[in-house]
Design a protein around this motif. Structure first.
Motif, PDB file in Angstrom:
ATOM      1  N   LYS A  17       0.835  -1.202   0.000  1.00  0.00           N
ATOM      2  CA  LYS A  17       0.000   0.000   0.000  1.00  0.00           C
ATOM      3  C   LYS A  17       0.871   1.254   0.000  1.00  0.00           C
ATOM      4  O   LYS A  17       0.608   2.212  -0.738  1.00  0.00           O
ATOM      5  N   ALA A  18       1.927   1.229   0.812  1.00  0.00           N
ATOM      6  CA  ALA A  18       2.814   2.389   0.896  1.00  0.00           C
ATOM      7  C   ALA A  18       3.504   2.632  -0.441  1.00  0.00           C
ATOM      8  O   ALA A  18       3.615   3.780  -0.893  1.00  0.00           O
ATOM      9  N   MET A  19       3.962   1.552  -1.087  1.00  0.00           N
ATOM     10  CA  MET A  19       4.612   1.715  -2.383  1.00  0.00           C
ATOM     11  C   MET A  19       3.638   2.315  -3.392  1.00  0.00           C
ATOM     12  O   MET A  19       4.018   3.150  -4.213  1.00  0.00           O
ATOM     13  N   HIS A  20       2.402   1.899  -3.294  1.00  0.00           N
ATOM     14  CA  HIS A  20       1.388   2.447  -4.185  1.00  0.00           C
ATOM     15  C   HIS A  20       1.276   3.964  -4.003  1.00  0.00           C
ATOM     16  O   HIS A  20       1.267   4.726  -4.972  1.00  0.00           O
ATOM     17  N   GLU A  21       1.206   4.388  -2.748  1.00  0.00           N
ATOM     18  CA  GLU A  21       1.077   5.830  -2.485  1.00  0.00           C
ATOM     19  C   GLU A  21       2.336   6.576  -2.906  1.00  0.00           C
ATOM     20  O   GLU A  21       2.270   7.693  -3.420  1.00  0.00           O
ATOM     21  N   LEU A  22       3.490   5.967  -2.657  1.00  0.00           N
ATOM     22  CA  LEU A  22       4.747   6.620  -3.044  1.00  0.00           C
ATOM     23  C   LEU A  22       4.828   6.748  -4.564  1.00  0.00           C
ATOM     24  O   LEU A  22       5.309   7.749  -5.099  1.00  0.00           O
ATOM     25  N   ARG A  23       4.334   5.717  -5.255  1.00  0.00           N
ATOM     26  CA  ARG A  23       4.347   5.769  -6.721  1.00  0.00           C
ATOM     27  C   ARG A  23       3.451   6.909  -7.190  1.00  0.00           C
ATOM     28  O   ARG A  23       3.791   7.666  -8.088  1.00  0.00           O
ATOM     29  N   ARG A  24       2.316   7.038  -6.545  1.00  0.00           N
ATOM     30  CA  ARG A  24       1.386   8.105  -6.884  1.00  0.00           C
ATOM     31  C   ARG A  24       2.060   9.471  -6.748  1.00  0.00           C
ATOM     32  O   ARG A  24       1.776  10.395  -7.498  1.00  0.00           O
ATOM     33  N   MET A  25       2.962   9.578  -5.774  1.00  0.00           N
ATOM     34  CA  MET A  25       3.699  10.823  -5.567  1.00  0.00           C
ATOM     35  C   MET A  25       5.004  10.824  -6.362  1.00  0.00           C
ATOM     36  O   MET A  25       5.848  11.695  -6.169  1.00  0.00           O
TER      37      MET A  25
ATOM     38  N   ARG B 125       6.488  24.631  -6.945  1.00  0.00           N
ATOM     39  CA  ARG B 125       5.706  24.266  -8.131  1.00  0.00           C
ATOM     40  C   ARG B 125       5.426  22.772  -8.155  1.00  0.00           C
ATOM     41  O   ARG B 125       4.339  22.329  -8.507  1.00  0.00           O
ATOM     42  N   GLU B 126       6.469  22.029  -7.813  1.00  0.00           N
ATOM     43  CA  GLU B 126       6.387  20.573  -7.814  1.00  0.00           C
ATOM     44  C   GLU B 126       5.255  20.114  -6.895  1.00  0.00           C
ATOM     45  O   GLU B 126       4.439  19.259  -7.254  1.00  0.00           O
ATOM     46  N   ILE B 127       5.173  20.737  -5.722  1.00  0.00           N
ATOM     47  CA  ILE B 127       4.138  20.343  -4.764  1.00  0.00           C
ATOM     48  C   ILE B 127       2.761  20.826  -5.228  1.00  0.00           C
ATOM     49  O   ILE B 127       1.755  20.128  -5.071  1.00  0.00           O
ATOM     50  N   VAL B 128       2.735  22.016  -5.832  1.00  0.00           N
ATOM     51  CA  VAL B 128       1.461  22.510  -6.352  1.00  0.00           C
ATOM     52  C   VAL B 128       0.914  21.523  -7.375  1.00  0.00           C
ATOM     53  O   VAL B 128      -0.280  21.174  -7.362  1.00  0.00           O
ATOM     54  N   ALA B 129       1.788  21.027  -8.244  1.00  0.00           N
ATOM     55  CA  ALA B 129       1.348  20.071  -9.262  1.00  0.00           C
ATOM     56  C   ALA B 129       0.777  18.818  -8.610  1.00  0.00           C
ATOM     57  O   ALA B 129      -0.261  18.286  -9.031  1.00  0.00           O
ATOM     58  N   VAL B 130       1.455  18.351  -7.567  1.00  0.00           N
ATOM     59  CA  VAL B 130       1.008  17.139  -6.865  1.00  0.00           C
ATOM     60  C   VAL B 130      -0.367  17.361  -6.244  1.00  0.00           C
ATOM     61  O   VAL B 130      -1.279  16.545  -6.388  1.00  0.00           O
ATOM     62  N   ILE B 131      -0.522  18.495  -5.567  1.00  0.00           N
ATOM     63  CA  ILE B 131      -1.798  18.764  -4.905  1.00  0.00           C
ATOM     64  C   ILE B 131      -2.899  18.972  -5.948  1.00  0.00           C
ATOM     65  O   ILE B 131      -4.039  18.548  -5.767  1.00  0.00           O
ATOM     66  N   ASN B 132      -2.508  19.581  -7.056  1.00  0.00           N
ATOM     67  CA  ASN B 132      -3.478  19.776  -8.127  1.00  0.00           C
ATOM     68  C   ASN B 132      -3.982  18.431  -8.650  1.00  0.00           C
ATOM     69  O   ASN B 132      -5.168  18.255  -8.943  1.00  0.00           O
ATOM     70  N   GLN B 133      -3.072  17.466  -8.735  1.00  0.00           N
ATOM     71  CA  GLN B 133      -3.472  16.136  -9.184  1.00  0.00           C
ATOM     72  C   GLN B 133      -4.488  15.535  -8.201  1.00  0.00           C
ATOM     73  O   GLN B 133      -5.480  14.934  -8.605  1.00  0.00           O
ATOM     74  N   LEU B 134      -4.252  15.754  -6.911  1.00  0.00           N
ATOM     75  CA  LEU B 134      -5.189  15.256  -5.898  1.00  0.00           C
ATOM     76  C   LEU B 134      -6.561  15.916  -6.100  1.00  0.00           C
ATOM     77  O   LEU B 134      -7.604  15.284  -5.979  1.00  0.00           O
TER      78      LEU B 134
END
Ligand SMILES: Nc1ncnc2c1ncn2[C@@H]1O[C@H](COP(=O)(O)OP(=O)(O)OP(=O)(O)O)[C@@H](O)[C@H]1O
Ligand SMILES: [Mg+2]
Lengths: 224, 217, 245
Positions: C118-126, C175-184
């Motif tokens: 599960k953790a690897m899945h979330e890390l992959r998502r990020m 920017r990198e984090i904004v992109a990640v949060i935007n994906q969420l």
């Protein structure tokens, strides 16, 4: 309660010896604190030497004295040396043994403080034209000593406490006298309890004195 | 007396020295950890008690406490065996010093991580066990090493209560061979070797559990 | 039904009022951004909502249940709220992967294998799966924050709270984090985000709240808030002083 009364009675009878013992304890503690500090500064100076051999030897010295029990060193000198016809008094043996040991510890406190020093400052002093020894005396040492006050205070407390082991080489300090008293009145518990309390009081005096010292000498802004 | 005989006697003594040292270290660790953990509990009487414990046991010489326990306690009806007396004196003193080491290490832990763990929904105990203790132990390595060394160096006092450790063997040997100089020199080196052994063991452990970049701030 | 309803929330520190009656609603799948001057109580608000701080009075209704009541299971509540901090707050003695699995193992009592998956899945998502075995000290700020987000997401929270997730980052990492949060945001994750970062706010939010002097002074769409607002204080905050007119 009556037990304490008779204890007090015996202690009063034995008072002169106890007082003399206390004097010897304080005498030894003061001497080794001073000689240990001087020795520590000297050893510390050698650890800064540009000469690799000097550094290796002093590091070996520090490591050896930190790693071996003081009591072995004292026995070696007191019970071993007469084999070569060299008889030293208990006080002499104690002072030599403690000084070598305490110097190693103090040198290590000073080294730790030195490693936390702003080395740009030392370069600046060199650039100003001070010699190596001058930089050490006027820049390095004053700062390092101040920063080591807590460590050096601890060492002073240890010196006082550890001075209680020298009765094992026949130096009649306070604890030796208390053992004599216990052997007379058979009140081992009370006697050793009182001995412990006396050491605690002496330690407290050092703690309070050190606080005053620290308040006066710690450089503003060097501690959080 | 042959050289081999001398060696066997000293080796037997070394076994007792190690036993005393390890027993006192174990006592010290248990007491030190307990005191450090309890120092997190907000209770004035408890804090006063813990403060008094560390102050007293850091202020009394090992030998005085050892004599109080071993020769004094029987006077009020409590008999303590020699090893027990070492643990109750040297062990408790080490515990008082280690408590300070651990307490300092606990204070060095980043408070943000604790809040993050709370925000995750972890209990006090879970935070203590999964976040605080693992970091605390790593921060404490230098202090623990110091204290273990100190315990080893005070372990010769065991001879005064009749434990046949290196020191006791050396004294007996010195008396029979009249070669105190060589013998005390030899055991000095022997203690130094044990010290190096502890150093290597602790360093190896530290390397095994080392985390890059994890230093007290 | 709203996921979160905050009613008249008040927080005082020995007589000093930090929150003076905050009202706020957050629907499932909604994203709201809270902005406001420094010290206006934004962090305090977030921390009151998951009971890291106990509010002085008022109600916080989480999925129909008043969680300010004394008999609330606070730890269960917190497990349903993912919290991402300004300074990452990764556990420094654990690897990225272990940071994410800790909650799964200790709180969800998941077997190690399952937790790792599960953790690897979330890390992959990020996009952090390649750094799973690194320790926090070996990661950049942006990477740390992505691990922190993965750590929060792994618990399948009902809502994610962010407290200034980009303020400790340089512009690029930010920017990198904004992109990640935007994906969420695009994935319909419910979020409540405190930030000073206009860029972040514009990107992710349906609604922007302006918190000032312990109250919600205004609420509206991002465009509406950032351009010429009627309220002079809000205009001043977003840099449209009278001189801009
Ligand atoms: N434990 C506390 N005790 C007393 N006052 C506090 C405490 N915590 C916060 N405050 C005060 O509450 C006010 C709001 O703090 P808070 O951290 O919520 O502000 P903020 O809006 O998050 O600010 P920033 O943008 O700087 O993060 C501040 O004035 C702060 O001084
Ligand atoms: Mg804040």
């Amino acid at each position: 309660m009556s037990g304490w009364l008779s204890f007090l009675h015996d202690a009063l009878d034995y008072w002169p010896q106890i007082l003399a013992g206390l004097g010897n304890t304080v005498l030894l503690a003061v001497i080794i604190t001073v000689t240990g500090l001087i020795g520590g500064v000297f050893v510390f100076y050698l650890t800064l030497s540009p000469n690799r051999l000097y550094r290796r030897v002093t590091e070996g010295y520090i490591s050896f004295f930190i790693g071996t029990p003081l009591i072995v060193l004292l026995f070696l000198m007191y019970y071993g040396l007469p084999q070569w016809g060299l008889r030293l008094s208990p006080l002499t043996v104690s002072v030599i043994g403690f000084t070598m040991n305490v110097a190693a510890y103090n040198a290590r406190y000073l080294m730790t403080a030195y490693n936390g020093l702003d080395h740009g400052e030392l370069e600046a002093a060199r650039a100003q034209g001070f010699s190596g020894l001058q930089v050490f005396r006027f820049v390095t040492l004053p700062q390092v000593l101040r920063m080591s006050i807590p460590g050096l205070t601890n060492q002073t407390i240890l010196n006082l406490k550890d001075s209680s082991i020298v009765f094992l080489i026949q130096y009649t300090e306070f604890f030796a006298q208390m053992q004599d008293l216990a052997a007379r009145n058979f009140q081992y518990f009370k006697t050793y309890l009182v001995a412990g309390i006396v050491y605690l009081l002496l330690v407290s005096i050092i703690v309070i004195a050190a606080r005053q010292l620290e308040r006066r000498f710690v450089m503003p802004g060097t501690r959080a | 007396m042959s050289f081999l005989q001398i060696l066997t006697l000293l080796a037997a003594g070394a076994g007792y020295t190690l036993l005393v040292t390890l027993a006192c270290i174990a006592t010290g660790l248990a007491v030190g950890l307990l005191v450090a953990m309890l120092s997190r509990v907000r209770s004035r009487p408890l804090q006063f008690l813990l403060g008094s414990f560390t102050y007293v046991f850091r202020g009394v010489p090992v030998l005085v406490l050892l004599f109080l326990v071993f020769f004094g306690l029987p006077g009020i009806g409590i008999r303590v065996p020699p090893l027990g007396a070492m643990m109750l004196s040297l062990g408790l003193i080490a515990g008082a010093y280690l408590a300070e080491v651990f307490r300092g290490a606990l204070d060095a832990i980043d408070q943000n991580e604790i809040v993050a763990a709370e925000a995750m929904g972890m209990s006090r105990l879970q935070i203590l066990l999964s976040i605080e203790v693992p970091q605390m132990l790593r921060f404490s390595v230098p202090g623990m090493l110091n204290e273990f060394t100190t315990v080893l160096k005070y372990s010769p006092f065991a001879y005064t209560v009749g434990i046949p450790d290196i020191m006791k063997q050396a004294m007996a040997l010195a008396a029979t061979t009249l070669r105190g100089l060589e013998i005390y020199l030899a055991i000095g080196l022997l203690y130094f070797a044990i010290y190096k052994l502890i150093l290597v063991a602790v360093r190896a452990l530290e390397r095994r559990f080392r985390v890059p970049g994890l230093t007290p701030p | 039904m709203a996921l979160l309803e905050v009613r008249n929330l008040v927080k005082e520190y020995d007589g000093k009022t930090v929150l003076a009656g905050v009202d706020l609603d957050l629907e499932e799948g909604q994203v709201k951004v809270v902005m406001g001057p420094s010290g206006c109580g934004k962090s305090t608000l977030l921390r009151c909502l998951n009971r890291l701080i106990d509010p002085t009075s008022g109600q916080v209704i989480f999925r129909g249940e008043d969680v300010t009541r004394p008999d609330t299971d606070v730890r269960a509540l917190r497990q349903r709220i993912g919290f991402v901090f300004q300074h990452f707050a990764l556990y420094r003695h654990l690897t990225a992967l272990e940071n994410v699995t800790l909650g799964l193992r200790k709180l969800r009592h998941m077997p190690a294998r399952e937790a790792n998956e599960k953790a690897m899945h979330e890390l992959r998502r990020m996009n952090m799966h390649e750094h799973a075995d690194k320790y926090p000290a070996q990661l950049s700020g942006g990477q740390k924050q992505r691990v922190a987000i993965a750590r929060a997401l792994a618990m399948d929270p009902a809502v994610l709270f962010f407290d200034e997730p980009t303020s400790a980052l340089d512009p690029l990492m930010s920017r990198e984090i904004v992109a990640v949060i935007n994906q969420l945001y695009l994935d319909n994750v419910t979020m409540l985000c405190v930030t000073h970062d206009l860029f972040l706010a514009k990107y992710i939010s349906d609604r922007v709240l302006f918190l000032d002097e312990g109250r919600v002074r205004a609420e509206g769409g991002a465009d509406q808030m950032f351009s010429d607002h009627d309220d002079p204080r809000i205009r001043a905050f977003f840099g449209h002083g009278p001189q801009d007119r």
